[in-house]
Write a protein that holds these residues in place. Structure first.
Motif, PDB file in Angstrom:
ATOM      1  N   VAL A 107      28.603  38.633  41.612  1.00 36.45           N
ATOM      2  CA  VAL A 107      29.438  38.855  42.806  1.00 36.45           C
ATOM      3  C   VAL A 107      28.523  39.080  44.019  1.00 36.45           C
ATOM      4  O   VAL A 107      28.727  38.493  45.089  1.00 36.45           O
ATOM      5  CB  VAL A 107      30.377  40.066  42.618  1.00 36.45           C
ATOM      6  CG1 VAL A 107      31.255  40.247  43.852  1.00 36.45           C
ATOM      7  CG2 VAL A 107      31.212  39.906  41.357  1.00 36.45           C
ATOM      8  N   PHE A 111      32.801  37.919  47.393  1.00 38.81           N
ATOM      9  CA  PHE A 111      34.235  38.082  47.148  1.00 38.81           C
ATOM     10  C   PHE A 111      34.658  37.738  45.729  1.00 38.81           C
ATOM     11  O   PHE A 111      35.748  38.070  45.312  1.00 38.81           O
ATOM     12  CB  PHE A 111      35.017  37.215  48.144  1.00 38.81           C
ATOM     13  CG  PHE A 111      34.928  37.703  49.548  1.00 38.81           C
ATOM     14  CD1 PHE A 111      35.888  38.584  50.034  1.00 38.81           C
ATOM     15  CD2 PHE A 111      33.881  37.337  50.380  1.00 38.81           C
ATOM     16  CE1 PHE A 111      35.808  39.076  51.333  1.00 38.81           C
ATOM     17  CE2 PHE A 111      33.794  37.825  51.678  1.00 38.81           C
ATOM     18  CZ  PHE A 111      34.760  38.699  52.159  1.00 38.81           C
ATOM     19  N   GLN A 178      39.931  41.088  43.221  1.00 36.61           N
ATOM     20  CA  GLN A 178      39.826  42.305  44.031  1.00 36.61           C
ATOM     21  C   GLN A 178      38.948  43.353  43.334  1.00 36.61           C
ATOM     22  O   GLN A 178      38.284  44.151  43.999  1.00 36.61           O
ATOM     23  CB  GLN A 178      41.218  42.848  44.397  1.00 36.61           C
ATOM     24  CG  GLN A 178      42.101  43.251  43.221  1.00 36.61           C
ATOM     25  CD  GLN A 178      41.792  44.619  42.680  1.00 36.61           C
ATOM     26  OE1 GLN A 178      41.416  45.525  43.423  1.00 36.61           O
ATOM     27  NE2 GLN A 178      41.945  44.768  41.370  1.00 36.61           N
ATOM     28  N   TRP A 181      35.298  43.215  44.317  1.00 40.18           N
ATOM     29  CA  TRP A 181      34.893  43.674  45.652  1.00 40.18           C
ATOM     30  C   TRP A 181      34.188  45.022  45.641  1.00 40.18           C
ATOM     31  O   TRP A 181      33.245  45.227  46.378  1.00 40.18           O
ATOM     32  CB  TRP A 181      36.111  43.740  46.578  1.00 40.18           C
ATOM     33  CG  TRP A 181      36.776  42.410  46.776  1.00 40.18           C
ATOM     34  CD1 TRP A 181      36.348  41.178  46.323  1.00 40.18           C
ATOM     35  CD2 TRP A 181      38.005  42.164  47.452  1.00 40.18           C
ATOM     36  NE1 TRP A 181      37.224  40.189  46.683  1.00 40.18           N
ATOM     37  CE2 TRP A 181      38.266  40.768  47.391  1.00 40.18           C
ATOM     38  CE3 TRP A 181      38.935  42.978  48.114  1.00 40.18           C
ATOM     39  CZ2 TRP A 181      39.391  40.186  47.962  1.00 40.18           C
ATOM     40  CZ3 TRP A 181      40.059  42.395  48.689  1.00 40.18           C
ATOM     41  CH2 TRP A 181      40.281  41.006  48.607  1.00 40.18           C
ATOM     42  N   LYS A 182      34.695  45.929  44.786  1.00 43.41           N
ATOM     43  CA  LYS A 182      34.076  47.260  44.718  1.00 43.41           C
ATOM     44  C   LYS A 182      33.306  47.437  43.403  1.00 43.41           C
ATOM     45  O   LYS A 182      32.109  47.669  43.394  1.00 43.41           O
ATOM     46  CB  LYS A 182      35.156  48.329  44.877  1.00 43.41           C
ATOM     47  CG  LYS A 182      34.745  49.744  44.514  1.00 43.41           C
ATOM     48  CD  LYS A 182      33.769  50.348  45.521  1.00 43.41           C
ATOM     49  CE  LYS A 182      33.320  51.738  45.065  1.00 43.41           C
ATOM     50  NZ  LYS A 182      32.222  52.246  45.896  1.00 43.41           N
ATOM     51  N   GLY A 186      30.802  43.811  45.028  1.00 41.45           N
ATOM     52  CA  GLY A 186      31.132  42.878  46.103  1.00 41.45           C
ATOM     53  C   GLY A 186      31.086  43.527  47.477  1.00 41.45           C
ATOM     54  O   GLY A 186      30.438  44.565  47.669  1.00 41.45           O
ATOM     55  N   TRP A 187      31.795  42.921  48.394  1.00 41.37           N
ATOM     56  CA  TRP A 187      31.660  43.293  49.813  1.00 41.37           C
ATOM     57  C   TRP A 187      32.122  44.712  50.112  1.00 41.37           C
ATOM     58  O   TRP A 187      31.733  45.277  51.142  1.00 41.37           O
ATOM     59  CB  TRP A 187      32.398  42.282  50.692  1.00 41.37           C
ATOM     60  CG  TRP A 187      33.893  42.331  50.561  1.00 41.37           C
ATOM     61  CD1 TRP A 187      34.637  41.763  49.580  1.00 41.37           C
ATOM     62  CD2 TRP A 187      34.815  42.995  51.437  1.00 41.37           C
ATOM     63  NE1 TRP A 187      35.971  42.021  49.776  1.00 41.37           N
ATOM     64  CE2 TRP A 187      36.112  42.775  50.911  1.00 41.37           C
ATOM     65  CE3 TRP A 187      34.678  43.751  52.611  1.00 41.37           C
ATOM     66  CZ2 TRP A 187      37.259  43.294  51.514  1.00 41.37           C
ATOM     67  CZ3 TRP A 187      35.826  44.267  53.204  1.00 41.37           C
ATOM     68  CH2 TRP A 187      37.102  44.034  52.660  1.00 41.37           C
ATOM     69  N   LEU A 188      32.946  45.305  49.238  1.00 45.21           N
ATOM     70  CA  LEU A 188      33.389  46.688  49.479  1.00 45.21           C
ATOM     71  C   LEU A 188      32.443  47.720  48.883  1.00 45.21           C
ATOM     72  O   LEU A 188      32.626  48.923  49.065  1.00 45.21           O
ATOM     73  CB  LEU A 188      34.787  46.907  48.891  1.00 45.21           C
ATOM     74  CG  LEU A 188      36.000  46.612  49.786  1.00 45.21           C
ATOM     75  CD1 LEU A 188      37.285  46.710  48.973  1.00 45.21           C
ATOM     76  CD2 LEU A 188      36.071  47.587  50.967  1.00 45.21           C
ATOM     77  N   THR A 194      27.560  44.701  54.193  1.00 40.04           N
ATOM     78  CA  THR A 194      28.820  44.865  54.919  1.00 40.04           C
ATOM     79  C   THR A 194      28.650  45.980  55.924  1.00 40.04           C
ATOM     80  O   THR A 194      29.376  46.981  55.929  1.00 40.04           O
ATOM     81  CB  THR A 194      29.961  45.200  53.946  1.00 40.04           C
ATOM     82  OG1 THR A 194      29.486  46.213  53.057  1.00 40.04           O
ATOM     83  CG2 THR A 194      30.389  43.982  53.175  1.00 40.04           C
TER      84      THR A 194
END
Lengths: 458, 458, 458
Positions: A107, A111, A178, A181-182, A186-188, A194
């Motif tokens: 990842v 995303f 989703q 993402w975390k 990923g991006w979170l 980010t």
């Protein structure tokens, strides 16, 4: 070392400590040895935590099944049992076929991971701090939980196959994307490039065991489905009357609640991801305590508030109060004090008592109350993290909730809409009134008891 | 190392032993290292035992719920489910707020610890041989068990709120105070300055996992409650006739029994309090074996004696036989041989078969048979300890049973009496006949099935 | 190490590895120390695996109970609950009294061990790589499983006591004797002087966790019993009509299936017999994954095929599909890839869908479908071992299946026949029609619900 006295345990520990003190030279070597020795033991402890946590969360599938069988009318109980067994099976296969790697493989701040099946090595020495297979097992049961949540809300008026097709997409793609993402880095997640999130919010989105990443995802998917599907026939009359459609078995619903409560010790406790050090063992233990107390808080608030509001205690609210307390503490079960855990869970219970009637006013038909429990209490729990965890802040939490919610709403809407206008979501009116057990399954849940479909309105 | 052959396991062990033999110098260092290394591992093993034991005993709350839902009539099943979820929640909060510290903090040979909330440290390195939080969790579920026992006896004719208020007192004060006496290192424990007990009895009261400290406490509280509350309306006619009021679901009662049986492995097994050494691992394993065999003994005796006495096997007696066997072995699950465990459990089963009708003759209405199971078999199990454990003697056991029984009787009597003459214990006759689900809860357990309240008397 | 990110875990592991790399001299000593230190830890890990695996398999007794209570008619549900509690108790006592030693003590390449009670030592240091008591406990619950299988097939028309007498023989003698042949190191095991098998087949019979040794044994005993007992009155009319006799509670049947699914992680996972090394921990984890995926495969195949064949999804087939998948993977849950596990389980599900109607055509009345699930899928699973395990071959598998099947058929036939012509197997026609709950037990399962015995034929 009998009974519940810890006297002798302390003595034994003291003896060990004393031995260490009088043999300083040896102890130094041994300390290094201990580090090495415990690398293997830690690996096994961590793996064991995943296996135990995993089977406890797997057991939650039975909890959802019992809760939902108890809260639907008897004419739809075989259908509900079938859906729950089927969704857990589909989740298992999809999470192996594509889900896990979408969520965790490469990842890298982005995303989505790779859309490939998960390879489970026969022996994975040196692959990390636990076995790959135990991790897959543990993550898989989380994925399945998301699907269980949807099942309850949409009960009694959705056909079997469109529901199962939605489960395929949810467990194979929506949940894993989703999740990447975390939890997949990923991006979170921290370390991701980010910087705009950090610029805006000053921190990083925190969700320990999935108030947002698991529970709200199921909740959003269920809510969107409920809106497209519409209410059960007869539930909301044009004149504004709401017809109660009481569940067929409160004891089974209570059993389901207890099963979920038990499973939640695995859900939150094993989300520490390690139990191979004293520090991790302390954390897992504290999570057990807080998880339990949050559920207690939810129950007591639901008991008291339904008594005050309605003059009677409402059993289904009490059961959902326990679950809402559990969902609320899931975003951060480690840092709260016991008192804070009771309060966080208690607010979860209050949310259920206040929002279940609200959904009815909005004519959104949520058969088991899964949206208040998993979505509303999940949002609350996620927003409550900064209250006890200094690494979290409200803006970052809101960004996480919003991003995940937005994605799941859009993705679910597309899938539900496609299903609605192709194979259709709802059974015929006749089938619905007769009950889905007869219409779609051909096996009645309780062929010898009562005559639910004839005696109670549609 | 496939299948159930232990061949390869033995080879592996032999290899390790051989390595040790040919490297004596190294082995010496290593032995010391092992001691140090295992201090951490032991801490984690012990904590894991508490967490696993704890979630198994937590699961017993579901067992009591199912047993009681199955043994009450359907018109009271929602009430019974509500009570069981509520009491477990209240127990959790009260045992945190005051119970644990009353029981364990600074008892020091006395009668009571400190009346303060339990502090759960975030990380408790060096605090003992297991984490504080895991110990709290394990002790808490024992406290909850006591309340579950009371719930069953008083079913079908006690209002919700007075029952819950009693649970607050029982779990916050009555259970912890008497628990302090032995397990908290109080006046009944060794090391306490209670030379008069040793002078009189020549020894110390022994209760490994709580035949007296948990089960009889619940039993006494239930018995006193039943006497003050009176029987269900219609149960005992003035002419001496006893009207059977059969339970609504034998399968749920059987499920409850199996859940309790499963949970008891945690109840007794984890009461060893440690599994970080070979000696402790052996003890826990042996406790599993004896716990299981005692239940088996109780079942077989109940099967055979009800067949002989009544010409038919009585399912509820068989289920209670299992539970009585489990209660009986709880005072000492470690020292008996397997055969002794079967006998101890078997006598427990016999006690149930003989005393359930006795209570009916005395017109004491115990809906689920909790007094015979938890009180009578608990006394038997406690008195049987000296038969297999040389550290115990009959006089010391009798002193412990008497002291704890006396305290619980008096304390319960005060609380029940206060409740009776303030807010009242019983619902109105009308409410009782209609069923508490309609009267107090507003949610019927099985709205589509049968018409229990109309078809059966009482 | 919060949430589900494994970032920090990897860092910690890397630190340990790095420490080892820069301290080669120390690491060398430490490696030896690790070996010694882990001897104790391994012993405890292995024991813990048996205890956890054991309580999970014990829980399967509840699963069978719920499955069978759900699939029989309500007039026989108390009887079914009684049988399940009783058989688990009898199995426990018999496996202690003679079973374990028949199976494991001094078999030595032969056909049977010693007919003596199992001695459970108080402390068994140096006895092997796990405690004797934990091993007994784990093996005992396997023995009990065999009896549970028989119970389901013969439901609704066998008297209690002849069934229980059969259970005594099955758990004390039949199961242990055939178990001795492979798992006890008897003539079917490697190392035995059975060169003729190797000459004929080129290898050795492989059955990891008992597709044949446990499940097919229960299946054969059930099948022989069903043939001697005959079908339920009214099931098969002379004209060839088959009267459906639907089960009383699909939710309980679903609960039973989920319980069994959960328990199977112990059944297969702990059959690795060790979790004290990274290699064993990997194996147990992989077994969890494959066990779960095989069940998933069974469910999905049953879902799809019943939809295609009958135009409706058949819930009982879906439940039995899960169980057949689990039985099929039991003979070899370690070597298959995840995909292979799905296929092996899926074929199990297909077998159930195809053979349940076949038995009906042959007028063999198997109330819960235990023969297709445990016998037919068990044979399939055993024959599938060579597909993924290079140590196995079809001829050796066939020899094992044949030898064990032949023995169990003959032994069961003798016992069932003796019972039939002495105390008799069947209740009177009147008792059967009225239901065994009233006739033999005297306690109805659901006294307030429905009127099963009057409303449904048969």
């Amino acid at each position: 070392m009998k009974g519940h006295t810890n006297r002798f345990g302390l003595v034994a520990f003291a003896a060990v400590a004393f031995t260490a003190m009088i043999q300083p030279a040896l102890a130094q070597d041994a300390a290094a040895a201990s580090t090495i020795a415990s690398a293997d033991a830690q690996y096994i402890f961590n793996t064991l935590l995943f296996l135990i946590g995993g089977f406890l969360v797997m057991w939650m599938a039975a909890g959802f099944c019992m809760l939902e069988c108890g809260l639907v009318r008897s004419k739809n109980a075989s259908m509900q049992a079938t859906k729950n067994v089927a969704l857990f099976s589909i989740a298992g296969i999809m999470y192996w076929a594509v889900g896990y790697n979408i969520m965790y493989d490469g990842v890298d701040g982005g995303f989505i991971g790779s859309v490939t099946p998960k390879i489970i090595p026969a022996i994975d020495k040196d692959a990390g701090t636990y076995t790959v297979a135990s991790d897959w097992f543990f993550q898989m049961v989380f994925c399945a939980t998301t699907a269980s949540i949807v099942s309850g809300t949409l009960a009694e008026r959705i056909k079997l196959w469109p529901f199962l097709i939605f489960v395929i997409i949810l467990t194979g793609f929506i949940y894993p994307i989703q999740g990447a993402w975390k939890w997949g880095g990923g991006w979170l997640a921290s370390g991701a490039d980010t910087s705009w999130i950090k610029d805006v919010s000053g921190g990083e989105f925190q969700d320990f065991a999935g108030s947002t990443i698991v529970h709200s995802v199921g909740g959003w998917a269920a809510l969107v489905g409920a809106l497209l599907l519409g209410a059960r026939t007869g539930k909301y009359s044009p004149g504004g009357t709401i017809t109660p459609m009481p569940g067929s078995s409160i004891p089974l619903a209570a059993l389901g609640t207890f099963i979920l409560w038990l499973g939640w010790f695995g859900f939150n406790g094993a989300s520490q991801l390690a139990i191979g050090t004293i520090s991790d063992a302390s954390a897992v233990s504290r999570i057990f305590v807080n998880t339990n107390l949050a559920a207690c808080g939810g129950v007591v608030v639901a008991l008291v508030t339904t008594q005050l509001l309605y003059g009677k205690v409402d059993t289904t609210m009490v059961l959902n109060g326990a679950l809402a307390g559990l969902v609320a503490i899931t975003a951060e079960p480690l840092t709260p004090t016991p008192l804070a855990a009771i309060v966080i869970g208690g607010v979860g219970g209050l949310i259920v008592v206040l929002t279940v009637p609200l959904l009815d006013k909005l004519r959104i038909d949520d058969v088991v109350g899964a949206v208040p429990v998993h979505l509303f209490a999940g949002i609350w729990g996620t927003m409550a993290v900064p209250l006890t965890n200094g690494d979290a802040n409200f803006m970052a939490q809101a960004i996480g909730i919003g991003a995940i919610g937005g994605f799941v709403i859009v993705a679910s809407l597309i899938v539900w809409t496609l299903l609605k206008f192709t194979i259709g979501l709802r059974p015929s009116l006749e089938d619905e009134l007769e009950g889905l057990d007869k219409a779609e399954i051909g096996i009645e849940a309780y062929p010898e008891f009562g005559t639910g479909s004839q005696r109670l309105a549609g």
